[in-house]
Design an enzyme around this catalytic site. Structure first.
Site, PDB file in Angstrom:
ATOM      1  CG  ASN A   1      31.675  34.584  42.147  1.00  0.00           C
ATOM      2  OD1 ASN A   1      30.283  34.544  42.715  1.00  0.00           O
ATOM      3  ND2 ASN A   1      32.823  34.029  42.582  1.00  0.00           N
TER       4      ASN A   1
ATOM      5  CB  VAL B   1      41.241  39.652  46.682  1.00  0.00           C
ATOM      6  CG1 VAL B   1      40.129  40.054  45.849  1.00  0.00           C
ATOM      7  CG2 VAL B   1      41.317  40.508  47.867  1.00  0.00           C
ATOM      8  CG  ASP B   2      35.457  35.897  46.784  1.00  0.00           C
ATOM      9  OD1 ASP B   2      35.077  36.347  47.685  1.00  0.00           O
ATOM     10  OD2 ASP B   2      34.741  35.640  45.684  1.00  0.00           O
TER      11      ASP B   2
ATOM     12  N   GLY C   1      42.759  40.411  38.451  1.00  0.00           N
ATOM     13  CA  GLY C   1      43.328  39.140  38.544  1.00  0.00           C
ATOM     14  C   GLY C   1      42.515  38.242  37.505  1.00  0.00           C
TER      15      GLY C   1
ATOM     16  CE1 TYR D   1      35.494  36.693  37.153  1.00  0.00           C
ATOM     17  CE2 TYR D   1      34.599  38.825  37.957  1.00  0.00           C
ATOM     18  CZ  TYR D   1      34.590  37.216  38.022  1.00  0.00           C
ATOM     19  OH  TYR D   1      33.285  36.734  38.565  1.00  0.00           O
TER      20      TYR D   1
END
Ligand code: AR6
Length: 178
Positions: free
Chosen positions: A29, A38-39, A124, A126
């Site tokens: 982000n 995933v982040d 995902g 977003y």
């Protein structure tokens, strides 16, 4: 495996943090300070060095990309990019998603990296529709190869079987037409 010019394209079902490539791409982000999906997985697997380096970078506009090391993961680098939050498809989401892939490829090339793995950015939290997103992903990678330079190997890493099948169908269709 598929070939586009001198580039090998692969689709893989699994966890991107396990990929042994020069760079994995993170769907981050704007703050680059971590999050879920995933982040979160990348920061957990890579360890605190990634957050330390992200703090120094100080954020990233949507569609752009930044690079850090990969800490404890088998890859060498993490390319952090920020995809768009999908609203209704009329807010320039397609161009921003395209830019996220294209600029990640560009940064990989600047660092002379040979193998890069992408997750399905923006699909995902977003909310980007997956089929449309997969077409944009492939188009951006192919355009980069046409317009700029080749990267030896590009991996699309899909987190579940349904997403894997979507990419499989897209790649089969795209490369059958040639
Ligand atoms: N390996 C590969 N793909 C994964 C993994 C993994 N370990 N984990 C999830 N995915 P998302 P976004 C897939 O939500 O939509 C974060 O909080 C997942 O199935 O991770 O771009 C950021 O900080 C989906 O297809 O990213 C932002 O705030 C894809 O990765 C926001 O979420 C992307 O889902 C970004 O949202």
């Amino acid at each position: 495996m598929y070939e586009y010019g001198d580039t090998k394209l692969h689709i893989v079902e699994g966890d991107i943090t396990k990929m042994e490539v020069d760079a994995i791409v993170n769907a981050a982000n704007n703050t680059l300070l971590g999050g879920g999906g995933v982040d979160g997985a990348i920061h957990r697997a890579g360890g605190p060095i990634i957050l330390e380096q992200c703090k120094k970078i100080g954020g990233c506009p949507t569609g752009e990309a930044r690079i850090t090391t990969a800490g404890n993961m088998p890859s060498k680098y993490v390319i952090h990019t920020v995809g768009p939050i999908y609203k209704d498809g009329t807010k320039g989401e397609d161009k921003l998603l395209y830019n996220a892939y294209y600029n990640s490829m560009k940064l990989a090339k600047e660092y002379k990296l040979k193998t890069v793995a992408f997750p399905s950015i923006s699909t995902g939290a977003y909310g980007y529709p997956k089929e449309e997103a997969s077409k944009i992903a492939l188009r951006a990678v192919m355009d980069f190869i046409d317009e700029e330079d080749y990267i030896e190997e590009v991996y699309f890493v899909l987190f579940n079987h349904k997403d894997y099948e979507l990419y499989e169908e897209l790649l089969n269709q795209t490369f059958k037409e040639q």
